[in-house]
Design a protein around this motif. Structure first.
Motif, short mmCIF file in Angstrom:
data_model
loop_
_atom_site.label_atom_id
_atom_site.label_comp_id
_atom_site.label_asym_id
_atom_site.label_seq_id
_atom_site.Cartn_x
_atom_site.Cartn_y
_atom_site.Cartn_z
N THR A 87 -34.79 90.69 63.26
CA THR A 87 -34.88 89.70 62.18
C THR A 87 -33.48 89.25 61.77
O THR A 87 -33.26 88.07 61.51
CB THR A 87 -35.64 90.30 60.98
N CYS A 88 -32.54 90.20 61.71
CA CYS A 88 -31.15 89.83 61.39
C CYS A 88 -30.61 88.80 62.38
O CYS A 88 -30.00 87.81 61.99
CB CYS A 88 -30.24 91.05 61.39
N ILE A 89 -30.86 89.06 63.66
CA ILE A 89 -30.38 88.14 64.70
C ILE A 89 -31.02 86.76 64.52
O ILE A 89 -30.35 85.73 64.64
CB ILE A 89 -30.65 88.71 66.10
N LYS A 90 -32.31 86.72 64.20
CA LYS A 90 -32.98 85.44 63.98
C LYS A 90 -32.37 84.70 62.79
O LYS A 90 -32.18 83.48 62.84
CB LYS A 90 -34.48 85.65 63.77
N ILE A 91 -32.06 85.42 61.71
CA ILE A 91 -31.43 84.80 60.54
C ILE A 91 -30.06 84.26 60.92
O ILE A 91 -29.70 83.13 60.59
CB ILE A 91 -31.33 85.81 59.38
N ASP A 101 -26.57 79.83 69.28
CA ASP A 101 -27.84 80.16 69.91
C ASP A 101 -27.62 80.99 71.16
O ASP A 101 -28.37 81.91 71.45
CB ASP A 101 -28.61 78.89 70.29
N TYR A 102 -26.57 80.69 71.90
CA TYR A 102 -26.31 81.40 73.15
C TYR A 102 -26.06 82.88 72.90
O TYR A 102 -26.62 83.74 73.55
CB TYR A 102 -25.12 80.76 73.87
N LEU A 103 -25.22 83.18 71.92
CA LEU A 103 -24.92 84.57 71.60
C LEU A 103 -26.15 85.27 71.06
O LEU A 103 -26.44 86.41 71.44
CB LEU A 103 -23.77 84.64 70.59
N ALA A 104 -26.89 84.62 70.20
CA ALA A 104 -28.10 85.22 69.65
C ALA A 104 -29.12 85.46 70.75
O ALA A 104 -29.80 86.49 70.75
CB ALA A 104 -28.68 84.33 68.56
N ASP A 105 -29.26 84.53 71.68
CA ASP A 105 -30.19 84.72 72.80
C ASP A 105 -29.79 85.94 73.63
O ASP A 105 -30.63 86.68 74.11
CB ASP A 105 -30.22 83.49 73.71
N LEU A 107 -28.40 88.64 72.59
CA LEU A 107 -28.72 89.89 71.88
C LEU A 107 -30.18 90.00 71.47
O LEU A 107 -30.59 91.04 70.98
CB LEU A 107 -27.84 90.01 70.63
N GLU A 108 -30.96 88.98 71.69
CA GLU A 108 -32.34 88.99 71.21
C GLU A 108 -33.17 90.19 71.72
O GLU A 108 -33.96 90.73 70.96
CB GLU A 108 -33.04 87.69 71.57
N PRO A 109 -32.99 90.65 72.96
CA PRO A 109 -33.78 91.81 73.41
C PRO A 109 -33.53 93.07 72.59
O PRO A 109 -34.34 93.98 72.57
CB PRO A 109 -33.33 92.02 74.86
N ILE A 110 -32.39 93.15 71.91
CA ILE A 110 -32.09 94.33 71.08
C ILE A 110 -33.09 94.37 69.95
O ILE A 110 -33.56 95.36 69.53
CB ILE A 110 -30.66 94.27 70.53
#
Length: 110
Positions: A87-91, A101-105, A107-110
Motif C-alpha cells: 500500500t505504501c508503494i501504491k501511495i 511509475d517505473y521504480l514503483a513497478d 518494487l511492486e512484488p515486494i
C-alpha cells in the motif's frame, strides 16, 4: 508518544556522520591499500559511460527507496501498526513521495 520514536536504519552517511573514520585515517588506509590518486580520465565510449551513470543513479535511488520501506516496516512491527508495504508503494506511486511509475513497478512484488 510513539510517533516521536526513533528507529535505527543503515545509511551510507553513517560512518562519516558518526566520526568512525576521520580524514587522516582515510589517507592512511588509502596509502596502505595503495589506492591510486584520482586522475582525469578519458571517456572513449560516451554512450556506454552515460548508461553506466544512469544505472548508478538508479541503484542509489533504489537503495534510498528500500531504506524508507525498511524504516516503515520496522516501525510498523515495533508499534504493531500492520502497515502494508504494498500500500505504501501504491501511495508513493500516485505521487505522494515519489513520482516514478517505473521504480514503483520494480518494487511492486515486494
Amino acid at each position: 508518544m510513539s510517533s516521536m520514536k526513533f528507529f535505527k536504519t543503515p545509511t551510507t552517511a553513517k560512518a562519516p556522520a558518526s566520526g568512525v573514520c576521520d580524514r587522516d585515517q582515510r589517507v592512511r588506509v588509502a596509502e596502505k591499500l595503495k589506492v591510486p590518486s584520482p586522475s582525469k580520465g578519458t571517456v572513449h565510449d560516451k554512450d556506454a559511460f552515460k548508461e553506466t551513470l544512469r544505472k548508478a543513479v538508479y541503484a542509489s535511488v533504489l537503495c534510498a527507496f528500500c531504506r524508507g520501506l525498511e524504516l516503515i516496516a520496522r516501525a510498523s512491527t515495533d508499534e504493531s501498526w500492520n502497515i502494508s508495504l504494498g500500500t505504501c508503494i501504491k501511495i508513493w506511486r500516485a505521487g505522494c513521495i515519489i513520482r516514478s511509475d517505473y521504480l514503483a513497478d520494480f518494487l511492486e512484488p515486494i
